[in-house]
Design a protein around this motif. Structure first.
Motif, PDB file in Angstrom:
ATOM      1  N   ASP A   9     -27.219   5.969 -20.824  1.00  0.00           N
ATOM      2  CA  ASP A   9     -28.584   6.395 -20.520  1.00  0.00           C
ATOM      3  C   ASP A   9     -28.912   7.784 -20.158  1.00  0.00           C
ATOM      4  O   ASP A   9     -29.829   7.780 -19.829  1.00  0.00           O
ATOM      5  N   ASP A  10     -27.992   8.662 -20.345  1.00  0.00           N
ATOM      6  CA  ASP A  10     -28.209  10.122 -19.761  1.00  0.00           C
ATOM      7  C   ASP A  10     -29.169  10.617 -20.765  1.00  0.00           C
ATOM      8  O   ASP A  10     -29.004  10.395 -22.163  1.00  0.00           O
ATOM      9  N   LYS A  11     -30.601  11.281 -20.456  1.00  0.00           N
ATOM     10  CA  LYS A  11     -31.205  11.634 -21.341  1.00  0.00           C
ATOM     11  C   LYS A  11     -30.797  13.016 -22.106  1.00  0.00           C
ATOM     12  O   LYS A  11     -31.101  13.233 -23.312  1.00  0.00           O
ATOM     13  N   VAL A  12     -29.824  13.706 -21.473  1.00  0.00           N
ATOM     14  CA  VAL A  12     -29.247  14.757 -22.124  1.00  0.00           C
ATOM     15  C   VAL A  12     -27.950  14.294 -22.681  1.00  0.00           C
ATOM     16  O   VAL A  12     -26.941  13.885 -22.036  1.00  0.00           O
ATOM     17  N   VAL A  13     -27.868  14.552 -23.955  1.00  0.00           N
ATOM     18  CA  VAL A  13     -26.614  13.990 -24.640  1.00  0.00           C
ATOM     19  C   VAL A  13     -25.675  14.944 -24.681  1.00  0.00           C
ATOM     20  O   VAL A  13     -25.712  16.106 -24.878  1.00  0.00           O
ATOM     21  N   ALA A  14     -24.514  14.219 -23.878  1.00  0.00           N
ATOM     22  CA  ALA A  14     -23.246  15.047 -23.698  1.00  0.00           C
ATOM     23  C   ALA A  14     -21.987  14.565 -24.466  1.00  0.00           C
ATOM     24  O   ALA A  14     -22.413  13.613 -25.255  1.00  0.00           O
ATOM     25  N   ARG A  15     -20.957  15.017 -24.356  1.00  0.00           N
ATOM     26  CA  ARG A  15     -19.746  14.643 -25.167  1.00  0.00           C
ATOM     27  C   ARG A  15     -19.609  13.140 -25.191  1.00  0.00           C
ATOM     28  O   ARG A  15     -18.978  12.544 -26.312  1.00  0.00           O
ATOM     29  N   ARG A  16     -19.824  12.454 -24.101  1.00  0.00           N
ATOM     30  CA  ARG A  16     -19.228  10.921 -24.002  1.00  0.00           C
ATOM     31  C   ARG A  16     -20.548   9.993 -23.902  1.00  0.00           C
ATOM     32  O   ARG A  16     -20.453   8.986 -24.250  1.00  0.00           O
ATOM     33  N   THR A  17     -21.877  10.523 -24.254  1.00  0.00           N
ATOM     34  CA  THR A  17     -23.083   9.913 -24.182  1.00  0.00           C
ATOM     35  C   THR A  17     -23.181   9.046 -25.190  1.00  0.00           C
ATOM     36  O   THR A  17     -23.303   7.727 -25.222  1.00  0.00           O
ATOM     37  N   LEU A  18     -22.839   9.621 -26.622  1.00  0.00           N
ATOM     38  CA  LEU A  18     -22.971   8.635 -27.873  1.00  0.00           C
ATOM     39  C   LEU A  18     -21.800   7.514 -27.972  1.00  0.00           C
ATOM     40  O   LEU A  18     -22.082   6.387 -28.358  1.00  0.00           O
ATOM     41  N   ARG A  19     -20.754   8.113 -27.410  1.00  0.00           N
ATOM     42  CA  ARG A  19     -19.467   7.071 -27.348  1.00  0.00           C
ATOM     43  C   ARG A  19     -19.833   5.757 -26.236  1.00  0.00           C
ATOM     44  O   ARG A  19     -19.414   4.775 -26.689  1.00  0.00           O
ATOM     45  N   GLY A  20     -20.467   5.996 -25.242  1.00  0.00           N
ATOM     46  CA  GLY A  20     -20.971   5.128 -24.436  1.00  0.00           C
ATOM     47  C   GLY A  20     -21.828   4.283 -25.071  1.00  0.00           C
ATOM     48  O   GLY A  20     -21.530   2.891 -24.814  1.00  0.00           O
ATOM     49  N   ARG A  21     -22.725   4.583 -25.743  1.00  0.00           N
ATOM     50  CA  ARG A  21     -23.677   3.733 -26.398  1.00  0.00           C
ATOM     51  C   ARG A  21     -22.918   3.015 -27.422  1.00  0.00           C
ATOM     52  O   ARG A  21     -23.216   1.737 -27.634  1.00  0.00           O
ATOM     53  N   LEU A  22     -22.050   3.630 -28.207  1.00  0.00           N
ATOM     54  CA  LEU A  22     -21.462   2.680 -29.252  1.00  0.00           C
ATOM     55  C   LEU A  22     -20.421   1.934 -28.838  1.00  0.00           C
ATOM     56  O   LEU A  22     -20.757   0.678 -29.074  1.00  0.00           O
ATOM     57  N   ASP A  23     -19.623   2.160 -27.492  1.00  0.00           N
ATOM     58  CA  ASP A  23     -18.803   1.169 -27.108  1.00  0.00           C
ATOM     59  C   ASP A  23     -19.508   0.116 -26.221  1.00  0.00           C
ATOM     60  O   ASP A  23     -18.923  -1.042 -26.378  1.00  0.00           O
ATOM     61  N   GLY A  24     -20.517   0.438 -25.790  1.00  0.00           N
ATOM     62  CA  GLY A  24     -21.287  -0.677 -25.049  1.00  0.00           C
ATOM     63  C   GLY A  24     -21.704  -1.807 -26.063  1.00  0.00           C
ATOM     64  O   GLY A  24     -21.556  -3.031 -25.675  1.00  0.00           O
ATOM     65  N   ALA A  25     -22.312  -1.090 -26.977  1.00  0.00           N
ATOM     66  CA  ALA A  25     -22.682  -2.347 -28.171  1.00  0.00           C
ATOM     67  C   ALA A  25     -21.270  -3.025 -28.813  1.00  0.00           C
ATOM     68  O   ALA A  25     -21.378  -4.271 -29.025  1.00  0.00           O
ATOM     69  N   ARG A  26     -20.302  -2.336 -29.046  1.00  0.00           N
ATOM     70  CA  ARG A  26     -18.950  -2.952 -29.526  1.00  0.00           C
ATOM     71  C   ARG A  26     -18.592  -4.030 -28.696  1.00  0.00           C
ATOM     72  O   ARG A  26     -18.291  -5.352 -28.886  1.00  0.00           O
TER      73      ARG A  26
END
Length: 340
Positions: free
Chosen positions: A65-82
């Motif tokens: 949910d972080d508006k600023v994309v950081a190192r683990r932001t995208l991985r958080g979104r990916l793993d949440g869906a997984r």
């Protein structure tokens, strides 16, 4: 940082509850966002390992949910869906999240992983290959990024082959080669190799050679920054020689192709096979000295392998112990140089 180190140690030794507590403490006390995100990401992995996917999803959502994309932001979104897909909870949301990830960050590694997850669900795991093909083509109309468009074209061609629509598959692969050329195209060489396969199935070896030659030519004339030798390139050079030998029955062109493969890729793993196969052709057509010289070169530079074993047998039977004689000559020359 002490809490993070403590958590890693506990996780490594399987003390998951201790790891969870330490990762939570690390996230709460972190002074930098990057350290907080790393602690949360690892916390989500421990929750998942423990089977607490509800908690893992909550942590991943917090990261994503972080508006600023950081190192683990995208991985958080990916793993949440997984994790949602794995637990069969909010599957529709999970697929929408994966689609959003591909649209928002199409050139990221997370987007490529998202595409693979969706492809498994809509192509690999469905019996109706026509439905899978329709899904891929729909995705192609939505995904514009090169990093995602290329694997979609490859998957489309593979499905068309499975459906025995090989003419359509050829057109897709040929468009893929043009749209994603070397060195930008990550699957460019795979597409050419597959086109060669299809040409041979159609009993058109010359066309197969044309596809394979594109790989060899790209290596020979490539001066582009970031270009490099793809694993398929030396294999393509060797395969061209074999097609001349086996399909076209043209030993002269086969020998030239073997010579080209050896000179263009002198450090490749195909070198010993190229030496052995060229030697066999030369001996078969009466060029015993040239063939034996190739076997000697193979023996001197390749200590193991099936090609070396073939060379040992042929030298013993046809080359009159030439390896031993050549070694003796070199030893004598070395002795003379030392005396001088």
């Amino acid at each position: 940082m002490d809490a993070l180190a403590e958590a890693q140690t506990a996780q490594h030794h399987g003390r998951l509850d201790e790891a969870i507590a330490a990762y939570l403490r690390a996230a709460e006390t972190a002074e930098r966002k990057v350290d907080r995100d790393e602690a949360l990401y690892r916390l989500s992995r421990v929750y998942a390992r423990k089977g607490d996917f509800k908690s893992a999803i909550e942590v991943c959502d917090k990261l994503g949910d972080d508006k600023v994309v950081a190192r683990r932001t995208l991985r958080g979104r990916l793993d949440g869906a997984r994790y949602r897909i794995r637990t069969n909870t909010e599957v529709e949301r999970a697929e929408n999240d994966l689609m959003d990830l591909m649209e928002d960050e199409p050139n990221s590694a997370a987007a490529q992983s998202a595409l693979r997850i969706l492809a498994v669900r809509h192509v690999d795991e469905v019996e109706d290959k026509e439905a899978g093909l329709a899904w891929i083509r729909d995705m192609k109309s939505k995904v514009l990024a090169d990093t995602l468009g290329e694997p979609l074209m490859g998957a489309e061609a593979e499905l068309l082959i499975q459906l025995d629509r090989k003419d359509e598959a050829k057109l897709v692969l040929e468009r893929q080669v043009v749209r994603y050329p070397y060195p930008k195209g990550r699957r460019w060489d795979d597409a050419l190799w597959q086109l060669a396969d299809l040409a041979l199935e159609d009993e058109n070896p010359k066309k197969a050679i044309g596809y394979l030659q594109q790989m060899v030519d790209a290596h020979e004339y490539s001066f582009v920054i970031a270009s490099y030798t793809r694993p398929r390139m030396p294999k393509a050079a060797l395969r061209i020689a074999r097609i001349y030998r086996d399909d076209l029955r043209d030993p002269d062109k086969a020998v030239k192709a073997y010579e080209n493969a050896r000179s263009e890729f002198p450090r490749s793993t195909i070198l010993d096979d190229a030496l052995a196969e060229e030697a066999e052709i030369r001996i078969a057509r009466g060029e015993r000295d040239e063939g034996c010289d190739l076997y000697r070169e193979l023996m001197e530079n390749h200590e193991v392998g099936s090609a070396r074993r073939r060379a040992e047998t042929r030298i013993a039977n046809e080359c009159g112990g030439a390896i031993a004689a050549r070694k003796r000559d070199r030893d004598e020359d070395s002795e003379e140089e030392r005396e001088d």
